[in-house]
Design a protein around this motif. Sequence first.
Motif: not given
Length: 229
Positions: A51, A54, A57, A121-122, A125, A129
Amino acid sequence: MANELTWQSATNNLWAMREEIWQAFLDTLIMVGISTVVSVVFGTLLGVALFMTSKNQLAENKLFYSILGNVTNLMRAFPFVILMIVIIPATRLLAGTTIGPVAASVALSLAGLFYFARLVEQNLRDVPRGIIEAGQSMGASNWTIISKILLVESRASLILSITTLTISLLSYSAAAGMIGGGGLGDLAIRYGYNRYQNDVMIFMVVLLVLIVIIIQGIGNFLAEKLDKR
């Protein structure tokens, strides 16, 4: 009709096998327990790394992400039965043997680790934000953002992911019996399938279903308690 399966004959047969069933249950707990802990610890580290590196990020690194991502995809696509055979030398080195639940947990851990990494990771996400940017604006370090924001905000989702992982490893543990791992799945195959003892097969299936229901129930309960929404 002498060999006809009845409730009484099935009960008597299962009772006679009670010690073997109990040992298989313990073997399954050992395999799933060890592999779940290892997968969660190292899978979380790998998932966070995926994450963070990626696109867009905090530690964006296209090369590093590409390497980690491709290795993760490769290991996830690797058939579990073949994986068990391929890593036999590593299993012997780490566990000192290639049979038994502890040895089987090596392959289970490796398979679970990369599977869980993608779930982590998902989950990360899905963290808004704006919360991450708020942490940045207050001067929080990357480590603080990871430990105090990302993992905390996604904890309910992570619990559900751990639940999914545990149930997946439980199903994989049946295949682990092929290399002498033991467990409930192995007992079902050896007696229920190879020896045509339908009572054993049915009992093992029912027992595994009950275990899955319990695991999912606990996971749902904890996730609901930790969900701040």
